[in-house]
Design a protein around this motif. Sequence first.
Motif, short mmCIF file in Angstrom:
data_model
loop_
_atom_site.label_atom_id
_atom_site.label_comp_id
_atom_site.label_asym_id
_atom_site.label_seq_id
_atom_site.Cartn_x
_atom_site.Cartn_y
_atom_site.Cartn_z
N ALA A 106 0.84 -1.19 0.00
CA ALA A 106 0.00 0.00 0.00
C ALA A 106 0.88 1.25 0.00
O ALA A 106 1.87 1.32 0.74
N PRO A 107 0.54 2.23 -0.84
CA PRO A 107 1.38 3.43 -0.90
C PRO A 107 1.18 4.36 0.30
O PRO A 107 0.08 4.47 0.84
N GLY A 108 2.24 5.02 0.70
CA GLY A 108 2.18 6.06 1.70
C GLY A 108 1.47 5.67 2.98
O GLY A 108 1.76 4.62 3.57
N ASP A 109 0.53 6.50 3.38
CA ASP A 109 -0.21 6.29 4.62
C ASP A 109 -1.52 5.53 4.41
O ASP A 109 -2.35 5.47 5.31
N PHE A 110 -1.71 4.97 3.21
CA PHE A 110 -3.02 4.38 2.92
C PHE A 110 -3.33 3.20 3.84
O PHE A 110 -4.46 3.04 4.30
N ALA A 111 -2.36 2.35 4.11
CA ALA A 111 -2.59 1.20 4.99
C ALA A 111 -3.02 1.67 6.38
O ALA A 111 -3.92 1.09 7.01
N GLU A 113 -4.52 4.49 7.08
CA GLU A 113 -5.87 5.05 6.98
C GLU A 113 -6.92 3.94 6.91
O GLU A 113 -8.01 4.07 7.47
N LEU A 114 -6.61 2.83 6.20
CA LEU A 114 -7.53 1.69 6.17
C LEU A 114 -7.81 1.19 7.58
O LEU A 114 -8.97 0.93 7.95
N ARG A 115 -6.76 1.04 8.37
CA ARG A 115 -6.93 0.54 9.74
C ARG A 115 -7.72 1.52 10.60
O ARG A 115 -8.45 1.11 11.51
N ALA A 116 -7.61 2.80 10.30
CA ALA A 116 -8.34 3.80 11.07
C ALA A 116 -9.82 3.83 10.71
O ALA A 116 -10.68 4.09 11.57
N ILE A 117 -10.15 3.54 9.46
CA ILE A 117 -11.54 3.60 9.00
C ILE A 117 -12.29 2.32 9.32
O ILE A 117 -13.46 2.36 9.74
N PHE A 118 -11.63 1.17 9.17
CA PHE A 118 -12.33 -0.11 9.23
C PHE A 118 -11.83 -0.98 10.39
O PHE A 118 -10.67 -0.90 10.79
N ASN A 152 -3.96 -10.78 -12.63
CA ASN A 152 -4.06 -9.64 -11.74
C ASN A 152 -5.08 -9.97 -10.67
O ASN A 152 -5.97 -10.80 -10.87
N ALA A 153 -4.98 -9.33 -9.53
CA ALA A 153 -5.91 -9.55 -8.42
C ALA A 153 -5.92 -8.31 -7.56
O ALA A 153 -4.92 -7.58 -7.50
N PRO A 154 -7.05 -8.02 -6.91
CA PRO A 154 -7.03 -6.90 -5.98
C PRO A 154 -6.03 -7.17 -4.86
O PRO A 154 -5.82 -8.32 -4.46
N ASP A 155 -5.42 -6.12 -4.37
CA ASP A 155 -4.44 -6.29 -3.29
C ASP A 155 -5.12 -6.46 -1.94
O ASP A 155 -4.56 -7.08 -1.04
N VAL A 156 -6.32 -5.95 -1.81
CA VAL A 156 -7.06 -6.07 -0.57
C VAL A 156 -8.56 -6.01 -0.89
O VAL A 156 -8.96 -5.37 -1.87
N LYS A 168 -15.09 8.04 3.41
CA LYS A 168 -13.71 8.21 3.90
C LYS A 168 -12.73 7.42 3.04
O LYS A 168 -11.63 7.90 2.74
N LEU A 169 -13.11 6.21 2.66
CA LEU A 169 -12.21 5.37 1.86
C LEU A 169 -11.93 5.99 0.50
O LEU A 169 -10.77 6.02 0.05
N VAL A 170 -12.95 6.49 -0.18
CA VAL A 170 -12.76 7.06 -1.51
C VAL A 170 -11.83 8.27 -1.44
O VAL A 170 -10.93 8.43 -2.29
N LEU A 171 -11.99 9.11 -0.44
CA LEU A 171 -11.12 10.28 -0.31
C LEU A 171 -9.68 9.86 0.01
O LEU A 171 -8.72 10.45 -0.51
N ALA A 172 -9.52 8.85 0.86
CA ALA A 172 -8.18 8.35 1.17
C ALA A 172 -7.53 7.75 -0.07
O ALA A 172 -6.33 7.95 -0.32
N ALA A 173 -8.30 7.02 -0.86
CA ALA A 173 -7.77 6.42 -2.08
C ALA A 173 -7.36 7.49 -3.08
O ALA A 173 -6.34 7.36 -3.77
N HIS A 174 -8.13 8.56 -3.15
CA HIS A 174 -7.80 9.67 -4.05
C HIS A 174 -6.46 10.30 -3.65
O HIS A 174 -5.60 10.54 -4.50
N ARG A 175 -6.29 10.50 -2.37
CA ARG A 175 -5.04 11.10 -1.89
C ARG A 175 -3.84 10.20 -2.22
O ARG A 175 -2.76 10.68 -2.57
N ALA A 176 -4.03 8.89 -2.09
CA ALA A 176 -2.92 7.94 -2.27
C ALA A 176 -2.82 7.40 -3.69
O ALA A 176 -1.94 6.58 -3.97
N ASN A 177 -3.71 7.82 -4.60
CA ASN A 177 -3.73 7.30 -5.98
C ASN A 177 -3.92 5.79 -6.00
O ASN A 177 -3.23 5.04 -6.69
#
Length: 611
Positions: A106-111, A113-118, A152-156, A168-177
């Motif tokens: 996962a790029p940057g802080d995305f991982a 943020e996932l743990r914070a949201i879910f 190919n497969a989704p990473d998560v 929250k997830l969509v905005l976090a994904a946008h920030r992290a591309n």
Amino acid sequence: MQVKDSTTSTSSTEERKELTSYPQENVDYYQKIKWNGWGDTRKFIHTLQPSGTVAITTPTVSGQPLPSLKKFILTELTINGQGQTDLENSPSLTVEDIKLPLPRAAPGDFARELRAIFKPNQVKEDKFARLTHIYGKSLRDLIRLRIGLVENAPDVVVLPESHEEVEKLVLAAHRANVIIIPYGGGSNIVGACEPIDQTRYTVSLDMRRMNKVLWVDRREMTACIQVGIMGPDLERELHKSGVSLGHDPDSFEFSTLGGWLATCSSGHQSDKYGDIEDMCVSFKTCTPMGTLELRNGARAGAGLNFKHVILGSEGTLGIITEAVMKVHPVPQAAEYYGFLFPSFNHAISALEQMRRSEIIPTMVRIYDPDETRLSFASKPSKGAVSEFFSAAVKKYLQYIRSFDMTQVTLSIIGFEGPKKQVDFVKKSCFDILAKNGAFGLGTAPGKTWAEKRYDLPYIRDFLLDHNMWVDVAETTVSYTSLIPLWKEAKKAFVQHYHAKGIPAWICAHISHTYSNGVCLYFIFASRQNDEKEMTPYIEGKRLMCDIIMKHGGAISHHHGVGYEHAPWMSRYVTQGWVNVYRKIKETIDPKNICNPRKLMPTIEEEQGKEN
């Protein structure tokens, strides 16, 4: 769920107390259905030993014989009647045999943020979760899974439980591309939920825990529903309030409201209740630029119809989370009848006359002669239709009514609503049917159709297990072009494969009707090649799509576009509309994180620079 009766005021939003807590489920839907086939793991078609008779097993019935199906398959998938004497075996690989590519980091802080949201049980990174969210249920998807072709497969896999979490997830994904692909029931057959970009971290957003009816308003006859709810669960919850949505596609048992909205779905009863866009009042959509909402109301003429910017967009512009839908009272009467016509043309003539009379049944399905034979061949030995279609009936139709038994066409016609209304519409329609040579079979065929209408994909799985394949193509076509398209498609498909020495079979039915045309739905089958790969299927799919476009048909009536139909979109709509969509996409989703490379061809694909 909150229910408001007819005496409750609808003017105050304070009356609508939405759910704030979401009970945890022990087992998610993706764990209950086949990973390499269609539907319930407890339902399948197989052969009984030692007799070799084909049978169907369901959660309630074990090994119910389908005595005519095997002979039908062996006879039809031949050239000049010279076919096999028994079925070949072509088993699928097991889950253990499948090798998935390793997940990307996962790029940057995305991982974080996932743990914070879910919560931890909402984030799945195990092999089975990733494997079951790669593909939908198209023939191409199932063949690749069965032979282990997984590039190919989704990473998560993430399972949200509220609109706020998705937002929250969509905005976090946008920030992290990070790419986000919505996953509903996984029943899509045009590649709409498959990860294609192999360079970016990808999230499969499984919506099926968002499965609540939030409120029902019995005065306005609307309901607010989370879009991850499956078809049977939706109707069961609505029926508690005495209402129904009335949307019943072939995928009903294993598809979601969100999938219906994202692909402009259509149900069996669309002649009466309309298609999904007719039922939808408003919805919330989470996008990288923020949440888009629409006002609820009977109708508005205030500029563009913004609802249709999102409907049918297949997750490429954002994630639909909640929808307000029109509902209607659970029908007082629901009656379905079977009829036999002397020919496909006779049945179409009756259909056109009913549409012109403006006294229209809830549903009209017309099977061409080849699909009529398939319908009879796939019924249990003691099914109601088989009893009616006895030797005596055949002789009566052939010698008294002068039916050519090779051209007989089956039709199922249904009526729903208040009893007096059903009786009125039924009488008017029956008069038209009689004038067009229809022979009534009573309600037994309608009952059999209702019980078996979701079974066709299980036959596809059975064929895949025995070195054959079957696929579909559907379109909306005008009455003028209906017969020419039907004739050319059937002739061209068989000729294409026979010229290569390959068996082929094709049938068609009319599944939805309109004042200016119908949905014509083809089912076609052939033998698999020695390499068990996709070339035979891809050739057939391209051939059918090209013929549909030649006759002015829609590239899809209700299956959507995904990536399989995207190459034809530049021919189906003008280039100007392709450019309009691209500009909307760039504005709402500037980093192209929302289900990329779906719905419209990319500029590179149009120029032939991408495969």
